[in-house]
Design a protein around this motif. Structure first.
Motif, PDB file in Angstrom:
ATOM      1  N   GLY A  38       0.833  -1.194   0.000  1.00 45.81           N
ATOM      2  CA  GLY A  38       0.000   0.000   0.000  1.00 45.81           C
ATOM      3  C   GLY A  38       0.865   1.240   0.000  1.00 45.81           C
ATOM      4  N   ARG A  39       0.202   2.379   0.033  1.00 46.18           N
ATOM      5  CA  ARG A  39       0.928   3.642   0.017  1.00 46.18           C
ATOM      6  C   ARG A  39       0.973   4.253   1.403  1.00 46.18           C
ATOM      7  N   ALA A  40       2.076   4.913   1.691  1.00 45.26           N
ATOM      8  CA  ALA A  40       2.242   5.550   3.003  1.00 45.26           C
ATOM      9  C   ALA A  40       1.099   6.535   3.241  1.00 45.26           C
ATOM     10  N   GLY A  41       0.516   6.472   4.414  1.00 43.93           N
ATOM     11  CA  GLY A  41      -0.565   7.369   4.776  1.00 43.93           C
ATOM     12  C   GLY A  41      -1.934   6.930   4.288  1.00 43.93           C
ATOM     13  N   LEU A  42      -1.970   5.931   3.432  1.00 45.37           N
ATOM     14  CA  LEU A  42      -3.249   5.468   2.889  1.00 45.37           C
ATOM     15  C   LEU A  42      -3.469   3.991   3.197  1.00 45.37           C
ATOM     16  N   GLY A  43      -3.236   3.619   4.428  1.00 45.33           N
ATOM     17  CA  GLY A  43      -3.484   2.237   4.811  1.00 45.33           C
ATOM     18  C   GLY A  43      -2.332   1.309   4.505  1.00 45.33           C
ATOM     19  N   GLU A  44      -1.109   1.806   4.590  1.00 42.09           N
ATOM     20  CA  GLU A  44       0.064   0.948   4.387  1.00 42.09           C
ATOM     21  C   GLU A  44       0.023  -0.210   5.373  1.00 42.09           C
ATOM     22  N   ARG A  45       0.277  -1.418   4.883  1.00 44.15           N
ATOM     23  CA  ARG A  45       0.234  -2.608   5.734  1.00 44.15           C
ATOM     24  C   ARG A  45       1.606  -3.264   5.760  1.00 44.15           C
ATOM     25  N   LEU A  46       1.970  -3.759   6.928  1.00 44.40           N
ATOM     26  CA  LEU A  46       3.208  -4.511   7.077  1.00 44.40           C
ATOM     27  C   LEU A  46       2.867  -5.994   7.064  1.00 44.40           C
ATOM     28  N   LEU A  47       3.630  -6.766   6.306  1.00 46.36           N
ATOM     29  CA  LEU A  47       3.452  -8.211   6.253  1.00 46.36           C
ATOM     30  C   LEU A  47       4.733  -8.877   6.727  1.00 46.36           C
ATOM     31  N   VAL A  48       4.587  -9.804   7.672  1.00 43.54           N
ATOM     32  CA  VAL A  48       5.708 -10.513   8.280  1.00 43.54           C
ATOM     33  C   VAL A  48       5.530 -12.000   8.001  1.00 43.54           C
ATOM     34  N   ARG A  49       6.624 -12.685   7.697  1.00 41.75           N
ATOM     35  CA  ARG A  49       6.532 -14.136   7.485  1.00 41.75           C
ATOM     36  C   ARG A  49       6.155 -14.826   8.786  1.00 41.75           C
ATOM     37  N   ARG A  50       5.253 -15.768   8.685  1.00 46.76           N
ATOM     38  CA  ARG A  50       4.798 -16.522   9.858  1.00 46.76           C
ATOM     39  C   ARG A  50       5.973 -17.233  10.533  1.00 46.76           C
ATOM     40  N   ASP A  51       6.877 -17.803   9.733  1.00 49.29           N
ATOM     41  CA  ASP A  51       8.039 -18.503  10.286  1.00 49.29           C
ATOM     42  C   ASP A  51       8.905 -17.569  11.128  1.00 49.29           C
ATOM     43  N   ASP A  52       9.099 -16.336  10.654  1.00 52.37           N
ATOM     44  CA  ASP A  52       9.909 -15.375  11.414  1.00 52.37           C
ATOM     45  C   ASP A  52       9.244 -15.029  12.743  1.00 52.37           C
ATOM     46  N   PHE A  53       7.934 -14.832  12.710  1.00 53.14           N
ATOM     47  CA  PHE A  53       7.214 -14.502  13.946  1.00 53.14           C
ATOM     48  C   PHE A  53       7.260 -15.665  14.932  1.00 53.14           C
ATOM     49  N   ASP A  54       7.033 -16.868  14.443  1.00 54.09           N
ATOM     50  CA  ASP A  54       7.088 -18.048  15.316  1.00 54.09           C
ATOM     51  C   ASP A  54       8.482 -18.230  15.912  1.00 54.09           C
ATOM     52  N   ARG A  55       9.499 -17.988  15.092  1.00 50.42           N
ATOM     53  CA  ARG A  55      10.887 -18.122  15.558  1.00 50.42           C
ATOM     54  C   ARG A  55      11.195 -17.082  16.631  1.00 50.42           C
ATOM     55  N   LEU A  56      10.681 -15.867  16.444  1.00 47.67           N
ATOM     56  CA  LEU A  56      10.874 -14.810  17.440  1.00 47.67           C
ATOM     57  C   LEU A  56      10.242 -15.207  18.772  1.00 47.67           C
ATOM     58  N   LEU A  57       9.000 -15.687  18.733  1.00 49.36           N
ATOM     59  CA  LEU A  57       8.326 -16.080  19.965  1.00 49.36           C
ATOM     60  C   LEU A  57       9.028 -17.246  20.642  1.00 49.36           C
ATOM     61  N   LEU A  58       9.465 -18.218  19.857  1.00 51.86           N
ATOM     62  CA  LEU A  58      10.161 -19.375  20.418  1.00 51.86           C
ATOM     63  C   LEU A  58      11.452 -18.948  21.101  1.00 51.86           C
ATOM     64  N   ARG A  59      12.239 -18.138  20.415  1.00 53.31           N
ATOM     65  CA  ARG A  59      13.528 -17.683  20.968  1.00 53.31           C
ATOM     66  C   ARG A  59      13.313 -16.850  22.229  1.00 53.31           C
ATOM     67  N   ALA A  60      12.328 -15.968  22.190  1.00 57.61           N
ATOM     68  CA  ALA A  60      12.049 -15.123  23.360  1.00 57.61           C
ATOM     69  C   ALA A  60      11.597 -15.974  24.548  1.00 57.61           C
ATOM     70  N   SER A  61      10.790 -16.992  24.292  1.00 58.46           N
ATOM     71  CA  SER A  61      10.335 -17.837  25.397  1.00 58.46           C
ATOM     72  C   SER A  61      11.465 -18.711  25.934  1.00 58.46           C
ATOM     73  N   GLN A  62      12.347 -19.181  25.056  1.00 55.89           N
ATOM     74  CA  GLN A  62      13.480 -19.994  25.509  1.00 55.89           C
ATOM     75  C   GLN A  62      14.396 -19.205  26.429  1.00 55.89           C
ATOM     76  N   GLU A  63      14.584 -17.933  26.115  1.00 58.84           N
ATOM     77  CA  GLU A  63      15.475 -17.088  26.921  1.00 58.84           C
ATOM     78  C   GLU A  63      14.724 -16.261  27.951  1.00 58.84           C
ATOM     79  N   ARG A  64      13.403 -16.448  28.009  1.00 53.28           N
ATOM     80  CA  ARG A  64      12.566 -15.685  28.936  1.00 53.28           C
ATOM     81  C   ARG A  64      12.778 -14.187  28.782  1.00 53.28           C
ATOM     82  N   ARG A  65      12.770 -13.748  27.524  1.00 51.27           N
ATOM     83  CA  ARG A  65      12.938 -12.322  27.214  1.00 51.27           C
ATOM     84  C   ARG A  65      11.582 -11.657  27.086  1.00 51.27           C
ATOM     85  N   ASP A  66      11.474 -10.482  27.599  1.00 52.63           N
ATOM     86  CA  ASP A  66      10.268  -9.677  27.496  1.00 52.63           C
ATOM     87  C   ASP A  66      10.220  -9.067  26.095  1.00 52.63           C
TER      88      ASP A  66
END
Length: 90
Positions: A38-66
């Protein structure tokens, strides 16, 4: 029958899947590798890979990071290096 989870997640998808707030979800999406649709200021959307998000949550939980601490203390490059370090990737 359940709906399959998409490969690319919007900020709202992150919120629904994790129960995180809007600001934290958006800040995490900005830190992770993402696509802007989308265009900036007109509903721009961010898309993140599901694998990256899952990996972030897993790593954060393993290290007990906030997650708020990650948003506050990490740059996108630092976060990527930290996530890769958990997999043994250089």
């Amino acid at each position: 029958m359940t709906t399959p989870t998409p490969e690319l997640l919007t900020v709202n998808d992150i919120r629904k899947l994790s129960g995180l707030g809007r600001n934290l979800s958006h800040d995490l999406a900005r830190l992770m590798p993402h696509l802007k649709v989308g265009r900036a200021g007109l509903g721009e959307r961010l898309l993140v890979r599901r694998d990256d998000f899952d990996r972030l949550l897993l790593r954060a939980s393993q290290e007990r990071r906030d997650l708020l601490e990650l948003v506050r203390d990490f740059t996108p490059d630092d976060l990527q290096a930290w996530m890769n370090a958990g997999q043994g990737v250089n």
